[in-house]
Motif scaffolding. Structure first.
Motif, PDB file in Angstrom:
ATOM      1  N   LYS A  31      -4.720  10.314 -22.331  1.00  0.00           N
ATOM      2  CA  LYS A  31      -5.346   9.038 -22.668  1.00  0.00           C
ATOM      3  C   LYS A  31      -5.112   8.014 -21.567  1.00  0.00           C
ATOM      4  CE  LYS A  31      -5.822   5.739 -26.471  1.00  0.00           C
ATOM      5  NZ  LYS A  31      -5.388   5.406 -27.862  1.00  0.00           N
ATOM      6  N   VAL A  32      -3.885   8.049 -20.989  1.00  0.00           N
ATOM      7  CA  VAL A  32      -3.530   7.130 -19.914  1.00  0.00           C
ATOM      8  C   VAL A  32      -2.906   7.934 -18.777  1.00  0.00           C
ATOM      9  CG1 VAL A  32      -2.122   5.149 -19.211  1.00  0.00           C
ATOM     10  CG2 VAL A  32      -3.141   5.210 -21.502  1.00  0.00           C
ATOM     11  N   LEU A  33      -3.427   7.770 -17.573  1.00  0.00           N
ATOM     12  CA  LEU A  33      -2.874   8.413 -16.383  1.00  0.00           C
ATOM     13  C   LEU A  33      -2.113   7.359 -15.589  1.00  0.00           C
ATOM     14  CD1 LEU A  33      -2.672  10.923 -14.540  1.00  0.00           C
ATOM     15  CD2 LEU A  33      -4.754  10.106 -13.389  1.00  0.00           C
ATOM     16  N   ARG A  34      -0.802   7.571 -15.458  1.00  0.00           N
ATOM     17  CA  ARG A  34       0.026   6.652 -14.669  1.00  0.00           C
ATOM     18  C   ARG A  34       0.116   7.181 -13.250  1.00  0.00           C
ATOM     19  NH1 ARG A  34       5.791   5.119 -16.939  1.00  0.00           N
ATOM     20  NH2 ARG A  34       4.465   3.819 -18.274  1.00  0.00           N
ATOM     21  N   LEU A  35      -0.250   6.354 -12.291  1.00  0.00           N
ATOM     22  CA  LEU A  35      -0.277   6.723 -10.880  1.00  0.00           C
ATOM     23  C   LEU A  35       0.926   6.133 -10.170  1.00  0.00           C
ATOM     24  CD1 LEU A  35      -4.010   5.756 -10.377  1.00  0.00           C
ATOM     25  CD2 LEU A  35      -3.145   8.072 -10.736  1.00  0.00           C
ATOM     26  N   SER A  36       1.590   6.954  -9.366  1.00  0.00           N
ATOM     27  CA  SER A  36       2.749   6.458  -8.633  1.00  0.00           C
ATOM     28  C   SER A  36       2.755   7.002  -7.214  1.00  0.00           C
ATOM     29  CB  SER A  36       4.045   6.844  -9.348  1.00  0.00           C
ATOM     30  OG  SER A  36       5.158   6.274  -8.687  1.00  0.00           O
ATOM     31  N   ASP A  37       3.245   6.186  -6.314  1.00  0.00           N
ATOM     32  CA  ASP A  37       3.446   6.559  -4.915  1.00  0.00           C
ATOM     33  C   ASP A  37       4.228   5.404  -4.295  1.00  0.00           C
ATOM     34  OD1 ASP A  37       3.014   7.403  -2.090  1.00  0.00           O
ATOM     35  OD2 ASP A  37       1.522   8.724  -2.984  1.00  0.00           O
ATOM     36  N   ARG A  38       4.737   5.609  -3.103  1.00  0.00           N
ATOM     37  CA  ARG A  38       5.322   4.457  -2.402  1.00  0.00           C
ATOM     38  C   ARG A  38       4.252   3.733  -1.583  1.00  0.00           C
ATOM     39  NH1 ARG A  38       9.253   6.678   2.443  1.00  0.00           N
ATOM     40  NH2 ARG A  38       7.642   7.610   3.770  1.00  0.00           N
ATOM     41  N   ALA A  39       3.112   4.395  -1.371  1.00  0.00           N
ATOM     42  CA  ALA A  39       1.971   3.781  -0.699  1.00  0.00           C
ATOM     43  C   ALA A  39       1.008   3.216  -1.738  1.00  0.00           C
ATOM     44  CB  ALA A  39       1.258   4.811   0.171  1.00  0.00           C
ATOM     45  N   ASP A  40       0.148   2.328  -1.278  1.00  0.00           N
ATOM     46  CA  ASP A  40      -0.823   1.684  -2.160  1.00  0.00           C
ATOM     47  C   ASP A  40      -1.822   2.706  -2.696  1.00  0.00           C
ATOM     48  OD1 ASP A  40      -2.377  -0.180  -3.487  1.00  0.00           O
ATOM     49  OD2 ASP A  40      -3.420  -0.857  -1.671  1.00  0.00           O
ATOM     50  N   VAL A  41      -2.024   2.706  -3.982  1.00  0.00           N
ATOM     51  CA  VAL A  41      -3.012   3.603  -4.598  1.00  0.00           C
ATOM     52  C   VAL A  41      -4.243   2.841  -5.056  1.00  0.00           C
ATOM     53  CG1 VAL A  41      -1.232   5.227  -5.334  1.00  0.00           C
ATOM     54  CG2 VAL A  41      -1.982   3.439  -6.921  1.00  0.00           C
ATOM     55  N   GLY A  42      -4.302   1.558  -4.748  1.00  0.00           N
ATOM     56  CA  GLY A  42      -5.426   0.742  -5.193  1.00  0.00           C
ATOM     57  C   GLY A  42      -5.213   0.233  -6.608  1.00  0.00           C
ATOM     58  N   ALA A  43      -6.167  -0.507  -7.091  1.00  0.00           N
ATOM     59  CA  ALA A  43      -6.066  -1.095  -8.424  1.00  0.00           C
ATOM     60  C   ALA A  43      -6.238  -0.021  -9.492  1.00  0.00           C
ATOM     61  CB  ALA A  43      -7.120  -2.187  -8.592  1.00  0.00           C
ATOM     62  N   ALA A  44      -5.604  -0.256 -10.626  1.00  0.00           N
ATOM     63  CA  ALA A  44      -5.745   0.656 -11.764  1.00  0.00           C
ATOM     64  C   ALA A  44      -7.151   0.557 -12.330  1.00  0.00           C
ATOM     65  CB  ALA A  44      -4.722   0.320 -12.826  1.00  0.00           C
ATOM     66  N   GLY A  45      -7.763   1.706 -12.553  1.00  0.00           N
ATOM     67  CA  GLY A  45      -9.069   1.754 -13.174  1.00  0.00           C
ATOM     68  C   GLY A  45      -8.955   1.971 -14.661  1.00  0.00           C
TER      69      GLY A  45
END
Length: 269
Positions: A31-45
């Motif tokens: 239902k919800v995908l949490r995105l993580s990185d130390r680099a920018d992944v852009g805005a949450a969609g």
């Protein structure tokens, strides 16, 4: 149809090549995908959260893991190189991830291991998950450590893990070696989906490859996962042969499954 068995799924390494390829695909798994990185992944969609952090920072990792039900762990250094960054991201980082999973009750992890865990087997051999690790470099050593650590966290704490020894996941094979190691993006998603949804995962090692006619890896030990690849490198064979020279059989990169990784380094710093 992909069955959503997890409310919230964490994808680490979301800014990397495979993370970008899986970002839209994995939304079908939760239902919800949490995105993580130390680099920018852009805005949450729509249907996304963003929690940035460095894997070497246990406080940041704790925050990225809190509240999820499963983890797809692609984060870390993905190539051979100096030991310092590999130590921080792939060894300390994977320890921080499993400690956070233990603390927050996460019971299933898909760990992006690598074919470079077994890179010093010869291309004339076919191996299965029972073959002892033979890393082809420090990167491969770090992934072998991650496999062992995940085994410990399964035996001690019951955290199920699929150690996915990813071959070469690109839009198409780049060379003759990749005719054996190629894994399409869609098959990578099918494999991760199978790992997330199989009723009993346990601690499993599965080789990440498409349905290639040429292969060095036997996935018979992972049939309980239910992975059924649908793509194949075979359709690219003529084009690959046309643009690449005959292999030099005295070249270690041709002799061993790890390819060019067996010749990388040594690195300092």
């Amino acid at each position: 149809m992909t069955i959503r068995v997890h409310e919230k799924l964490l994808l680490t390494g979301a800014a990397g090549g495979l993370g970008r390829a899986l970002r839209e695909r994995l939304k079908a798994n939760c239902k919800v995908l949490r995105l993580s990185d130390r680099a920018d992944v852009g805005a949450a969609g729509p249907g996304e959260e963003v929690v940035l952090g460095d894997l070497a920072d246990p406080v940041a990792v704790d925050a990225m893991v809190k509240g999820v039900q499963a983890i797809v762990h692609l984060g870390g250094v993905s190539v051979e190189g100096p030991f310092g960054p590999i130590l921080q991201a792939n060894i300390l980082g994977v320890y921080n991830l499993y400690e956070a999973a233990r603390k927050h009750g996460v019971k299933r992890v898909v760990f992006a291991s690598s074919n470079h865990v077994t890179g010093y087997y010869r291309q004339s051999e076919t191996i299965n998950a029972d073959a002892p690790p033979r890393p082809d470099g420090l990167y491969g050593v770090s992934k072998a450590f991650g496999e062992d650590l995940s085994r410990f966290y399964f035996d001690r704490y019951g955290i199920e893990t699929a150690c996915v020894r990813i071959g070469s996941s690109f839009p198409e094979p780049k060379d003759r070696r990749m005719l054996a190691t190629w894994l399409s993006f869609d098959d990578l998603h099918r494999l991760i989906t199978a790992c997330l949804t199989t009723p009993v995962l346990g601690h499993s090692i599965v080789f990440g490859m498409s349905d290639n006619a040429v292969t060095w890896w036997d996935n018979s030990k992972a049939r309980h996962i239910g992975y059924a690849p649908q793509d194949s490198s075979d359709i690219f064979r003529d084009a690959v042969y046309a643009r690449t020279p005959e292999p030099d059989l005295t070249d270690p990169a041709v002799q061993f499954q790890g390819g060019g990784f067996v010749k990388a380094g040594p690195f300092t710093g």
